[in-house]
Design a protein around this motif. Sequence first.
Motif, mmCIF file in Angstrom:
data_model
loop_
_atom_site.group_PDB
_atom_site.id
_atom_site.type_symbol
_atom_site.label_atom_id
_atom_site.label_comp_id
_atom_site.label_asym_id
_atom_site.label_seq_id
_atom_site.Cartn_x
_atom_site.Cartn_y
_atom_site.Cartn_z
ATOM 1 N N THR A 250 1.092 -52.039 23.347
ATOM 2 C CA THR A 250 2.471 -52.089 22.477
ATOM 3 C C THR A 250 3.483 -51.896 23.416
ATOM 4 O OG1 THR A 250 2.152 -49.818 21.791
ATOM 5 C CG2 THR A 250 1.184 -51.337 20.291
ATOM 6 N N ALA A 251 3.254 -51.537 24.612
ATOM 7 C CA ALA A 251 4.633 -51.170 25.415
ATOM 8 C C ALA A 251 4.362 -52.078 26.845
ATOM 9 C CB ALA A 251 4.532 -49.857 25.741
ATOM 10 N N THR A 252 5.487 -52.574 27.224
ATOM 11 C CA THR A 252 5.543 -53.316 28.599
ATOM 12 C C THR A 252 5.622 -52.348 29.635
ATOM 13 O OG1 THR A 252 6.886 -54.911 27.391
ATOM 14 C CG2 THR A 252 6.820 -54.823 29.739
ATOM 15 N N ARG B 32 -15.693 -41.342 31.550
ATOM 16 C CA ARG B 32 -15.994 -41.574 30.207
ATOM 17 C C ARG B 32 -14.756 -40.678 29.538
ATOM 18 N NH1 ARG B 32 -20.538 -41.856 26.959
ATOM 19 N NH2 ARG B 32 -21.240 -42.880 28.726
ATOM 20 N N ILE B 33 -14.533 -39.380 29.824
ATOM 21 C CA ILE B 33 -13.267 -38.594 29.153
ATOM 22 C C ILE B 33 -11.985 -39.594 29.342
ATOM 23 C CG2 ILE B 33 -11.959 -36.697 29.423
ATOM 24 C CD1 ILE B 33 -14.495 -34.952 30.569
ATOM 25 N N VAL B 34 -11.790 -39.967 30.598
ATOM 26 C CA VAL B 34 -10.666 -40.748 30.463
ATOM 27 C C VAL B 34 -10.564 -41.975 29.603
ATOM 28 C CG1 VAL B 34 -9.069 -42.044 32.088
ATOM 29 C CG2 VAL B 34 -9.873 -39.908 32.915
ATOM 30 N N LEU B 35 -11.681 -42.761 29.624
ATOM 31 C CA LEU B 35 -11.744 -43.968 28.536
ATOM 32 C C LEU B 35 -11.371 -43.304 27.351
ATOM 33 C CD1 LEU B 35 -14.873 -45.958 30.364
ATOM 34 C CD2 LEU B 35 -12.133 -46.464 30.107
ATOM 35 N N GLY B 36 -11.948 -42.300 26.973
ATOM 36 C CA GLY B 36 -11.745 -41.697 25.573
ATOM 37 C C GLY B 36 -10.164 -41.068 25.274
ATOM 38 N N LEU B 37 -9.516 -40.923 26.314
ATOM 39 C CA LEU B 37 -8.147 -40.595 26.041
ATOM 40 C C LEU B 37 -7.201 -41.837 25.951
ATOM 41 C CD1 LEU B 37 -7.738 -37.567 28.343
ATOM 42 C CD2 LEU B 37 -8.266 -37.546 26.240
ATOM 43 N N GLY B 38 -7.741 -43.116 26.191
ATOM 44 C CA GLY B 38 -7.230 -44.225 26.263
ATOM 45 C C GLY B 38 -6.901 -44.639 24.908
ATOM 46 N N ARG B 39 -6.259 -45.791 24.751
ATOM 47 C CA ARG B 39 -5.533 -46.314 23.517
ATOM 48 C C ARG B 39 -6.613 -46.128 22.321
ATOM 49 N NH1 ARG B 39 -4.431 -50.255 26.784
ATOM 50 N NH2 ARG B 39 -5.976 -51.664 26.011
ATOM 51 N N THR C 150 -4.024 -43.058 35.463
ATOM 52 C CA THR C 150 -5.439 -42.660 35.106
ATOM 53 C C THR C 150 -6.469 -42.815 36.323
ATOM 54 O OG1 THR C 150 -5.669 -45.083 34.274
ATOM 55 C CG2 THR C 150 -5.324 -43.246 32.772
ATOM 56 N N ASP C 151 -6.001 -43.703 37.159
ATOM 57 C CA ASP C 151 -6.793 -43.850 38.475
ATOM 58 C C ASP C 151 -6.283 -42.799 39.385
ATOM 59 O OD1 ASP C 151 -8.736 -45.110 40.337
ATOM 60 O OD2 ASP C 151 -6.559 -45.780 41.426
ATOM 61 N N LEU C 152 -5.266 -42.374 39.280
ATOM 62 C CA LEU C 152 -4.869 -41.103 40.445
ATOM 63 C C LEU C 152 -5.544 -39.960 39.720
ATOM 64 C CD1 LEU C 152 -1.129 -41.612 40.709
ATOM 65 C CD2 LEU C 152 -2.643 -41.791 42.462
ATOM 66 N N LEU C 153 -5.464 -39.637 38.310
ATOM 67 C CA LEU C 153 -6.156 -38.537 37.758
ATOM 68 C C LEU C 153 -7.759 -38.517 38.299
ATOM 69 C CD1 LEU C 153 -4.382 -38.448 34.425
ATOM 70 C CD2 LEU C 153 -3.966 -36.751 36.277
ATOM 71 N N LEU C 154 -8.291 -39.571 38.257
ATOM 72 C CA LEU C 154 -9.722 -39.741 38.553
ATOM 73 C C LEU C 154 -10.175 -39.322 39.733
ATOM 74 C CD1 LEU C 154 -10.814 -42.997 36.337
ATOM 75 C CD2 LEU C 154 -11.804 -40.494 35.887
ATOM 76 N N ARG D 10 3.635 -38.653 30.103
ATOM 77 C CA ARG D 10 4.459 -39.557 29.397
ATOM 78 C C ARG D 10 4.468 -40.845 29.943
ATOM 79 N NH1 ARG D 10 6.841 -34.371 28.874
ATOM 80 N NH2 ARG D 10 6.824 -33.634 26.924
ATOM 81 N N VAL D 11 4.437 -40.918 31.138
ATOM 82 C CA VAL D 11 4.564 -42.161 32.052
ATOM 83 C C VAL D 11 3.484 -43.191 31.724
ATOM 84 C CG1 VAL D 11 4.563 -43.148 34.146
ATOM 85 C CG2 VAL D 11 5.942 -41.224 33.920
ATOM 86 N N ALA D 12 2.275 -42.267 31.654
ATOM 87 C CA ALA D 12 1.049 -43.084 31.400
ATOM 88 C C ALA D 12 0.909 -43.710 29.892
ATOM 89 C CB ALA D 12 -0.243 -42.193 31.605
ATOM 90 N N GLN D 13 1.539 -42.910 29.125
ATOM 91 C CA GLN D 13 1.596 -43.130 27.464
ATOM 92 C C GLN D 13 2.592 -44.517 27.421
ATOM 93 O OE1 GLN D 13 2.529 -39.477 26.054
ATOM 94 N NE2 GLN D 13 0.363 -39.353 25.003
ATOM 95 N N ALA D 14 3.864 -44.355 28.133
ATOM 96 C CA ALA D 14 4.628 -45.648 28.079
ATOM 97 C C ALA D 14 4.243 -46.871 28.561
ATOM 98 C CB ALA D 14 5.825 -45.023 29.201
ATOM 99 N N GLY D 15 3.142 -46.661 29.686
ATOM 100 C CA GLY D 15 2.544 -47.790 30.333
ATOM 101 C C GLY D 15 1.351 -48.128 29.416
ATOM 102 N N ASP D 16 1.043 -47.614 28.458
ATOM 103 C CA ASP D 16 -0.187 -47.867 27.649
ATOM 104 C C ASP D 16 -1.302 -47.619 28.267
ATOM 105 O OD1 ASP D 16 -0.651 -48.439 25.297
ATOM 106 O OD2 ASP D 16 -1.039 -50.653 25.488
ATOM 107 N N GLU D 17 -1.564 -46.565 29.263
ATOM 108 C CA GLU D 17 -2.962 -46.097 29.688
ATOM 109 C C GLU D 17 -3.394 -44.840 28.949
ATOM 110 O OE1 GLU D 17 -2.731 -45.407 33.959
ATOM 111 O OE2 GLU D 17 -0.648 -46.171 34.164
ATOM 112 N N LEU D 18 -2.668 -44.229 28.271
ATOM 113 C CA LEU D 18 -3.202 -43.127 27.336
ATOM 114 C C LEU D 18 -2.688 -43.413 26.012
ATOM 115 C CD1 LEU D 18 -2.706 -40.229 29.772
ATOM 116 C CD2 LEU D 18 -4.635 -41.219 29.305
#
Length: 220
Positions: free
Chosen positions: A201-203, A187-194, A84-88, A138-146
Amino acid sequence: MGRIAGVAATETRERLLRAAADVFADRGYDGTRVADIAAAAGVSNGALYAHFGSKAELLTDALRTHGRRVLADMFSADPDRSITDLLLTIGRLLPRRPDASGYLLVEALVAARRDEDVARPMRDYVGERAGWLAGLMRVAQAGDELDADLSPDALAHFCLLLAMGSALITPELHAVDDEEWAALLTRIVLGLGRAGGAEPTATPQAPHTRAAQAQTGTAQ
């Protein structure tokens, strides 16, 4: 055949791709002749056709070779940095005046609407970028960022719309305040979070694992 005396075939090809990127960006796809690119590269038309079958192939190969890879390069340099930091970071750069590769992208997108010979390889090119971005999501989702319930393909499509749209809407057409744009993206990236701010839930994965999972392409 198709080589400059004393120059390797790979170097001749690279010279042609650099010349194509410059000429297309300067004159546009329709205003460029194959002979113009050959002359800019210092080779004959026959030498050019030994490497590329058409002007459309030159356009898409030049875009693939010299197009922006800022996100991929940043991720490779620092795989432990959050996605998410890279995307921002990349998103904050989008409203700025595009470089030569940005203008090359515009030419390719416009030409693809009129010319099926350009549209076919452009579909492949955009598909490569979308696949790489979806892997990163998918990497961001596995890391619980998205939020894991979001579609990685839809997220990738959203990123493509922002990136490619920024090449079309330049600051000369419409400018936006840097701080206001950054605030909106955050704001958009925060909205895409958990969803609902749920606990992780993921390590989080090790950097080398995240990097390996994201290497589904290099088109970004």
